[in-house]
Design an enzyme around this catalytic site. Structure first.
Site, PDB file in Angstrom:
ATOM      1  N   ARG A 262     -59.013  -2.929  22.395  1.00  0.00           N
ATOM      2  CA  ARG A 262     -59.485  -3.260  21.050  1.00  0.00           C
ATOM      3  C   ARG A 262     -60.760  -4.079  21.214  1.00  0.00           C
ATOM      4  O   ARG A 262     -60.717  -5.254  21.555  1.00  0.00           O
ATOM      5  CB  ARG A 262     -58.409  -4.090  20.340  1.00  0.00           C
ATOM      6  CG  ARG A 262     -58.626  -4.324  18.872  1.00  0.00           C
ATOM      7  CD  ARG A 262     -57.693  -5.409  18.359  1.00  0.00           C
ATOM      8  NE  ARG A 262     -58.232  -6.721  18.683  1.00  0.00           N
ATOM      9  CZ  ARG A 262     -57.494  -7.800  18.895  1.00  0.00           C
ATOM     10  NH1 ARG A 262     -56.192  -7.766  18.840  1.00  0.00           N
ATOM     11  NH2 ARG A 262     -58.070  -8.955  19.175  1.00  0.00           N
ATOM     12  N   HIS A 266     -58.654  -8.436  15.782  1.00  0.00           N
ATOM     13  CA  HIS A 266     -57.402  -7.838  15.332  1.00  0.00           C
ATOM     14  C   HIS A 266     -57.568  -7.312  13.903  1.00  0.00           C
ATOM     15  O   HIS A 266     -57.196  -6.192  13.587  1.00  0.00           O
ATOM     16  CB  HIS A 266     -56.286  -8.878  15.389  1.00  0.00           C
ATOM     17  CG  HIS A 266     -55.016  -8.432  14.730  1.00  0.00           C
ATOM     18  ND1 HIS A 266     -54.229  -7.445  15.247  1.00  0.00           N
ATOM     19  CD2 HIS A 266     -54.428  -8.830  13.584  1.00  0.00           C
ATOM     20  CE1 HIS A 266     -53.190  -7.252  14.439  1.00  0.00           C
ATOM     21  NE2 HIS A 266     -53.294  -8.076  13.433  1.00  0.00           N
ATOM     22  N   TYR A 275     -59.926 -16.526  21.864  1.00  0.00           N
ATOM     23  CA  TYR A 275     -58.831 -16.412  22.823  1.00  0.00           C
ATOM     24  C   TYR A 275     -59.109 -15.446  23.968  1.00  0.00           C
ATOM     25  O   TYR A 275     -58.288 -15.297  24.849  1.00  0.00           O
ATOM     26  CB  TYR A 275     -57.523 -16.041  22.107  1.00  0.00           C
ATOM     27  CG  TYR A 275     -57.600 -14.816  21.194  1.00  0.00           C
ATOM     28  CD1 TYR A 275     -57.546 -13.532  21.740  1.00  0.00           C
ATOM     29  CD2 TYR A 275     -57.720 -14.950  19.821  1.00  0.00           C
ATOM     30  CE1 TYR A 275     -57.612 -12.422  20.930  1.00  0.00           C
ATOM     31  CE2 TYR A 275     -57.794 -13.842  18.999  1.00  0.00           C
ATOM     32  CZ  TYR A 275     -57.736 -12.577  19.553  1.00  0.00           C
ATOM     33  OH  TYR A 275     -57.808 -11.482  18.750  1.00  0.00           O
TER      34      TYR A 275
END
Lengths: 371, 475
Positions: A262, A266, A275
């Site tokens: 990805r 998100h 992160y």
């Protein structure tokens, strides 16, 4: 070829037909599954991927412009979605999560319908039976149960269509997905578990929840599995075709782990830089699914300027239609909330609707409504 | 093809966000932009995101500067968009208000992605600058309670009014004490809004005091000139035309004052001590100074004397000039005095401070005080004047008040309230005499300052004011 007797080593092998550099790699087991894919077919796959990336970019922009409440980008997962989506037959049925907008595109979804839910304009985007794809499931992994149930229905019908369910690496930790695999194996239902392992369950890296490749889980349920390079559209097409064939011929379920990435957040409400390491993104950018196929096409002289220009024009045209459909979408009426709750008349619902109408009327003639 | 001005309002970029900060503009006024061209970086509570332009056109106006926190729904940029064609959405965009109102499905301002309609139209707040501005680093992070941190820099830092004096001037509409609005149903609330009836002033006649349609209509008739029947139940309309309360949105200086007060009151355990002093000698000194040539052009006040006395006493009791650094688990001892003075300004209460007040003589201190109050009254107090204070004085005496329990300016260990100077019968040389008397109220942070130190400090100030000559024994 996956089977229940495969060893861990063969199960972990990553099926790849196009290298990140765009070179065609031969694979004795899977080449036959894509033997019919000629230059024109490769160009079509290329166009699909470019178009859905463009749809994705446009929808992301629309969210930033306040036209959509939220959008879950698929950037980087184009090959996994197009490769599998284009393998399906019209009468197969898709049960997806919220990120499979590329699959929905393959199913022929109306572009405006694709955005309806994300604009907060409807609680569901389209009629599932119109394109044989259920509307996206937001509850993580729940759609795998729906797919298995549908596949059990196919068995009862004696049909040879297949249910395909899409979910992510994070969903494999959900009870629903595991229960679905138990039933799929027990009934030998014609269902494909297509897991796009995009490495991140929102901010949780896949290694935290899976100490061995996710594909290894399925054999524990008695389901054969295969790991495929999820950024290789041809390999994704090949493994999906193989799994479809198994399902159609009474071979039962298959678990496909498409190893992809990805590249975006998100959702538009997420900031992945908080992160994950920028180097990781760079590593995966080097394996970009579209660049890879472009490289292969180019090396075979299949991507002259007029082709790439035409593809770009198609993508821009689709994006313009998407935008137009989005911003001109009429607001739903207050009573629309009662539509599509039941397929048949329901007296309780009718009473509620009646009360709600009276309530709305009590605001007086002004159409402003109460806030 | 006449160009049309299109406003772009800040959308809710996350899920349920109410504001975002403009981090940077990538375009300037006059720039031609394409659809989806990145025009700005915006930081929400969740992420820094790039804003793509919703129009193709020319940037006509940037409504907000970088560093500004903007409420969702506020316009941030305007574009000159060619009347037709182009990539820009031909139909109504988010700014429906600007286009033809002919479209049947009228959009509420509460458009998808815009979050809840913003009710208040307050000025955008600015976020605190990070250390580095013209502020001593030790003091900017002094902003002890995190909650009050934003208040310390750009937006006026605020401090404790001791006891709030009775409003000296016709106060701008002050909100009543918060009170729960009487119950009513949404249609009734809408009716009331349409009719301009304030529900808070009504008494409901429905079950459990519920305000019903009839109550609102009755109230309307009560307000109307040709009232048919005003029953005893109808709320008595007061002299102000029926409005029994005025509600003012909490914002700006008031909001920051409140946050600073709450932060201070609930972080630092306050102790307040009082000392009533015969200041006749000080007042006589003041008279002599005013008459002297050295102070001819200076406005010298009791406040100046108290400020000087405080600086002298502080040198002997340095713990009162310190700060509790919770984050670092350290006590910060200041070796300088930035003396805050609570001032009523057009924008509300502010506490600008005099830098390095300990180095100033009485004359310079008096000049600095005059300067500070004039700047504050003109509403020109700058951020630097408001940050970095180490101790404060509040002069409630100017309002005719004797004493109070002042609340500490956040990040400071002490605050002194000086009461008004009154002539009172007082013990003088073992007899009752009419003397000029003032009460000093000192609040201090009991985490930092023990009763002994606070008492000695207050006693020292009292000694100086009672007998200015005693300074000779102190310096």
């Amino acid at each position: 070829m996956p089977s229940n007797d495969q060893t861990d080593a063969t199960r972990d092998e990553l099926i790849q037909l196009i290298t990140p550099n765009g070179e065609r790699r031969s694979n004795a087991a899977y080449d036959p599954w894509v033997a019919d894919v000629d230059g024109a077919a490769l160009q079509a796959l290329y166009e699909d991927m470019v178009v859905i990336r463009r749809i994705d970019a446009e929808a992301t922009a629309l969210q930033r412009q306040g036209e959509l409440a939220l959008w879950p980008p698929l950037l980087g997962q184009e090959a996994a979605q197009i490769g599998s989506g284009r393998a399906l037959r019209e009468d197969d049925f898709v049960f997806s999560s919220y990120r499979e907008n590329g699959v929905a595109y393959c199913r022929g979804v109306d572009l405006t319908d694709l955005l309806r839910v994300w604009r907060g304009n409807a609680s569901s985007g389209w009629d599932p039976y119109a394109i044989n794809m259920a509307t996206p499931q937001v509850i993580i992994g729940a759609q795998t149960l729906h797919a298995t149930g549908y596949a059990m229905g196919i068995l009862t019908d004696g049909a040879d269509s297949v249910a395909v369910t899409y979910f992510g690496d994070g969903a494999t930790s959900q009870g629903d997905v595991n229960e679905a695999m138990v039933f799929a194996a027990s009934y030998q239902a014609p269902v494909i578990f297509f897991c796009q392992n995009n490495q991140w369950a929102i901010s949780e890296p896949v290694r935290l929840q899976a100490h061995v490749p996710i594909a290894r889980r399925a054999p524990g349920f008695g389901i054969p599995s295969v790991r495929v390079d999820g950024n290789d559209v041809l390999a994704c097409l090949a493994v999906t075709r193989e799994a479809l064939d198994r399902a159609r011929t009474g071979g039962g379920p298959t678990f496909i782990e498409a190893v992809t990435y990805r590249m975006g957040p998100h959702t538009t409400a997420d900031d992945p830089t908080r992160y994950r390491d920028a180097n990781e993104l760079e590593d995966w950018a080097a394996k970009d699914p579209i660049a890879r196929l472009a490289g292969l096409l180019d090396s075979e002289g299949l991507l002259p300027a007029e082709v790439s220009d035409a593809v770009k024009a198609t993508a821009d045209e689709v994006a313009a239609r998407l935008r137009e459909g989005c911003i001109s979408m009429p607001e739903p009426a207050a009573l629309d909330v009662f539509k599509h709750v039941y397929s048949e008349p329901n007296s309780w619902l009718e009473r509620q609707q009646d009360h709600y109408e009276q309530y709305l009327t009590s605001f007086g003639s002004s159409e402003e409504g109460g806030r | 093809m006449a160009p049309v001005i299109k406003e772009f309002r800040l959308p809710d970029l996350g899920e349920g966000l109410t504001e975002s900060e403009i981090v940077a503009w990538h375009v300037a006024v006059g720039d031609t932009v394409e659809l989806n061209q990145v025009i700005a970086d915006v930081e929400t509570a969740k992420a820094v995101v790039e804003l793509p332009s919703p129009y193709a056109g020319v940037v006509a106006k940037l409504h907000e500067q970088p560093g500004t926190v903007v409420e969702v729904g506020a316009p941030i940029v305007s574009f000159d968009v060619p009347g037709a064609g182009g990539d820009a959405p031909a139909t109504d965009g988010p700014d429906q208000s600007r286009s033809e109102p002919a479209e049947p499905p009228r959009r509420e301002p509460n458009l998808v992605g815009y979050g809840a309609a913003v009710e208040k139209s307050g000025r955008p707040a600015r976020r605190a600058r990070r250390a580095g501005a013209a502020v001593p680093a030790t003091t900017i992070d002094a902003a002890a309670p995190a909650a009050s941190a934003p208040a310390i820099s750009t937006e006026p830092a605020v401090t404790p009014p001791p006891a709030q004096p009775p409003a000296p001037a016709p106060a701008p509409a002050v909100a009543d004490a918060p009170r729960e609005r009487p119950r009513s149903t949404p249609p009734v609330r809408k009716l009331a809004r349409d009719l301009g009836i304030d529900l808070t002033g009504l008494t409901g006649s429905g079950p459990n005091g519920l305000i019903v349609r009839e109550d609102v209509l009755a109230a309307q008739q009560g307000n109307a000139p040709a009232s048919r029947q005003i029953t005893a139940e109808a709320p008595p309309s007061s002299g102000t035309g029926g409005e029994r309360v005025t509600r003012t949105p909490i914002r700006g200086v008031r909001k920051h004052t409140a946050a600073a007060m709450v932060a201070s009151a609930f972080t630092a355990p306050h102790v307040t001590e009082f000392l009533t002093v015969d200041v006749t000698a000080s007042m006589e000194l003041l008279g002599r100074l005013k008459a002297s040539r050295a102070f001819a052009d200076v406005r010298i006040t009791p406040l100046a004397l108290v400020a000087k006395a405080l600086c002298i006493a502080l040198d002997r009791n340095p713990t009162l000039n310190s700060r509790w650094d919770e984050a670092a688990q350290e006590i910060v001892q200041h070796h300088y005095v930035n003396l805050g003075i609570a001032a009523a300004t057009p924008r509300g209460l502010m506490v600008p401070n005099i830098k390095d007040a300990h180095e100033l003589g009485l004359r310079e201190l008096a000049e600095a005080l005059t300067d500070l109050t004039e700047t504050a009254r003109a509403g020109k107090t700058g951020p630097a004047d408001l940050s970095g204070g180490t101790i404060s004085i509040t002069n409630v005496g100017v309002f005719g008040i004797d004493a109070g329990t002042p609340i500490l300016n956040p990040g400071e260990a002490a605050i002194l309230a000086m009461g008004s100077v009154r002539k009172m019968p007082w013990e003088y040389k073992d007899e009752i005499a009419l003397r000029q008397v003032m009460t000093l109220s000192l609040s201090f942070d009991h985490r930092l300052v023990d009763g002994e130190q606070g008492s000695r400090f207050l006693a020292d100030i009292g000694t100086i004011l009672r007998d200015p000559g005693m300074v000779l024994t102190m310096v």
